[in-house]
Design an enzyme around this catalytic site. Structure first.
Site, PDB file in Angstrom:
ATOM      1  N   ASP A  67       0.965  -1.246  -0.076  1.00 57.00           N
ATOM      2  CA  ASP A  67       0.069  -0.094   0.166  1.00 57.00           C
ATOM      3  C   ASP A  67       0.885   1.108  -0.092  1.00 57.00           C
ATOM      4  O   ASP A  67       2.080   0.947   0.104  1.00 57.00           O
ATOM      5  CB  ASP A  67      -0.928  -0.135   1.031  1.00 57.00           C
ATOM      6  CG  ASP A  67      -0.325  -0.438   2.459  1.00 57.00           C
ATOM      7  OD1 ASP A  67       1.107  -0.470   2.665  1.00 57.00           O
ATOM      8  OD2 ASP A  67      -1.032  -0.453   3.595  1.00 57.00           O
ATOM      9  N   ASN A 136      -7.405  -2.491  14.296  1.00 58.13           N
ATOM     10  CA  ASN A 136      -8.908  -2.725  13.818  1.00 58.13           C
ATOM     11  C   ASN A 136      -9.036  -4.009  12.929  1.00 58.13           C
ATOM     12  O   ASN A 136     -10.112  -4.128  12.482  1.00 58.13           O
ATOM     13  CB  ASN A 136      -9.362  -1.445  13.036  1.00 58.13           C
ATOM     14  CG  ASN A 136      -8.613  -1.022  11.991  1.00 58.13           C
ATOM     15  OD1 ASN A 136      -7.905  -1.729  11.401  1.00 58.13           O
ATOM     16  ND2 ASN A 136      -9.102   0.127  11.201  1.00 58.13           N
ATOM     17  N   HIS A 138      -7.331  -4.362  10.247  1.00 54.01           N
ATOM     18  CA  HIS A 138      -6.856  -4.179   8.613  1.00 54.01           C
ATOM     19  C   HIS A 138      -5.739  -4.910   8.460  1.00 54.01           C
ATOM     20  O   HIS A 138      -4.841  -5.078   9.091  1.00 54.01           O
ATOM     21  CB  HIS A 138      -6.674  -2.687   8.370  1.00 54.01           C
ATOM     22  CG  HIS A 138      -5.504  -1.907   8.980  1.00 54.01           C
ATOM     23  ND1 HIS A 138      -5.788  -0.422   8.798  1.00 54.01           N
ATOM     24  CD2 HIS A 138      -4.383  -2.082   9.158  1.00 54.01           C
ATOM     25  CE1 HIS A 138      -4.519  -0.271   9.304  1.00 54.01           C
ATOM     26  NE2 HIS A 138      -3.923  -1.215   9.508  1.00 54.01           N
ATOM     27  N   GLU A 143      -9.839  -1.701   5.451  1.00 51.91           N
ATOM     28  CA  GLU A 143     -10.277  -1.317   6.609  1.00 51.91           C
ATOM     29  C   GLU A 143     -11.664  -2.245   6.687  1.00 51.91           C
ATOM     30  O   GLU A 143     -12.150  -2.636   5.789  1.00 51.91           O
ATOM     31  CB  GLU A 143     -10.564   0.212   6.567  1.00 51.91           C
ATOM     32  CG  GLU A 143      -9.459   1.177   6.326  1.00 51.91           C
ATOM     33  CD  GLU A 143      -8.467   1.193   7.497  1.00 51.91           C
ATOM     34  OE1 GLU A 143      -8.481   0.190   8.190  1.00 51.91           O
ATOM     35  OE2 GLU A 143      -8.247   2.184   7.734  1.00 51.91           O
TER      36      GLU A 143
END
Ligand code: PGA
Length: 238
Positions: A67, A136, A138, A143
């Site tokens: 990413d 979280n 991810h 996400e």
């Protein structure tokens, strides 16, 4: 799924480097999927050490990164291009032209995503994908959401990711709000996956991802369906 529980960050990093080193040994021109974040820094330092002492050769290795932030140039020291150059590429003998990071400055990010996936396919697919995990759940910048997104795509970062990453910026207002990330199909198509997680703050999300329901609310949970995943932690997972 294989879990390796280590006693420290250093041991986690060494064991992770062992797996990547083994991959490079059995296939010197392998395509490595690489990750950024605090977690893999020790692993990269270990790969650099082994390369510099002559026991690990990157001269034929190829790499693709997971990413990149949108709107940051590769020269910006907050960009993931910069991170990879700093922690790995400039310190080992990987040919620079063999490395690729998504272009977060692309005018047409949808087109950049398509081109990125086409490049991975044309290179024969990822042999080993290294992953961290967000608090979280991810992976990359996939996400939590109502659905999994398959292809490399542009995402709006969640508040929790922006807050977590603000430590690396002068102020939270400087954290980009968008990123381009390999999608879940791109990640799941890797032949092998290595996920590293350290610190008790990641314990709950690792348990949820690997022992909870498979759901896009916790993107890493999809890894339960992958046939060859190794998870290395420095905390108990039972
Ligand atoms: P971290 O990030 O290694 O900095 O904790 C992991 C991630 O968000 O994927």
């Amino acid at each position: 799924m294989k879990f390796i529980v280590t006693k420290s960050y250093e041991e986690m990093s060494r064991k992770g480097a062992d797996l990547i080193g083994a991959q490079v040994l059995v296939k010197p021109n392998c395509l490595l999927g690489l990750a950024t974040g605090s977690t893999p820094i020790g692993l990269y330092a270990e790969l650099v050490r082994r390369n510099q002492e002559g026991s690990l050769d990157f001269s034929k290795v190829r790499s693709v990164n997971l990413d990149e932030y949108c709107g940051l140039s590769p020269e910006s020291d907050q960009s993931y291009h910069y991170f990879m150059n700093y922690h790995l590429f400039s310190k080992v003998n990987i040919p620079f032209e063999n490395t690729r990071v998504p272009n977060g400055l692309a005018e047409d990010l949808a087109q950049e995503g398509l081109a990125y996936d086409a490049y991975i396919a044309q290179q024969g697919g990822i042999d080993l994908q290294l992953l961290g995990i967000g608090h979280n759940g991810h992976i990359g910048f996939n996400e939590p959401d109502d659905v999994f997104t398959a292809a490399t795509h542009c995402v709006d970062l969640t508040e929790s990711t922006i807050t977590a990453n603000a430590r690396l910026f002068a102020s939270i207002d400087e954290v980009p709000t968008k990123a381009i990330t390999m999608g879940m199909r791109s990640i799941m198509a890797a032949k092998k996956i290595l996920l590293v997680a350290n610190g008790l703050g990641k314990q709950e999300i690792v348990k949820q991802a690997f022992f909870g329901p498979v759901t896009p609310k916790c993107p890493a949970s999809l890894l339960q369906l992958h046939p060859d995943v190794t998870v290395i932690t420095d905390f108990d997972v039972e």
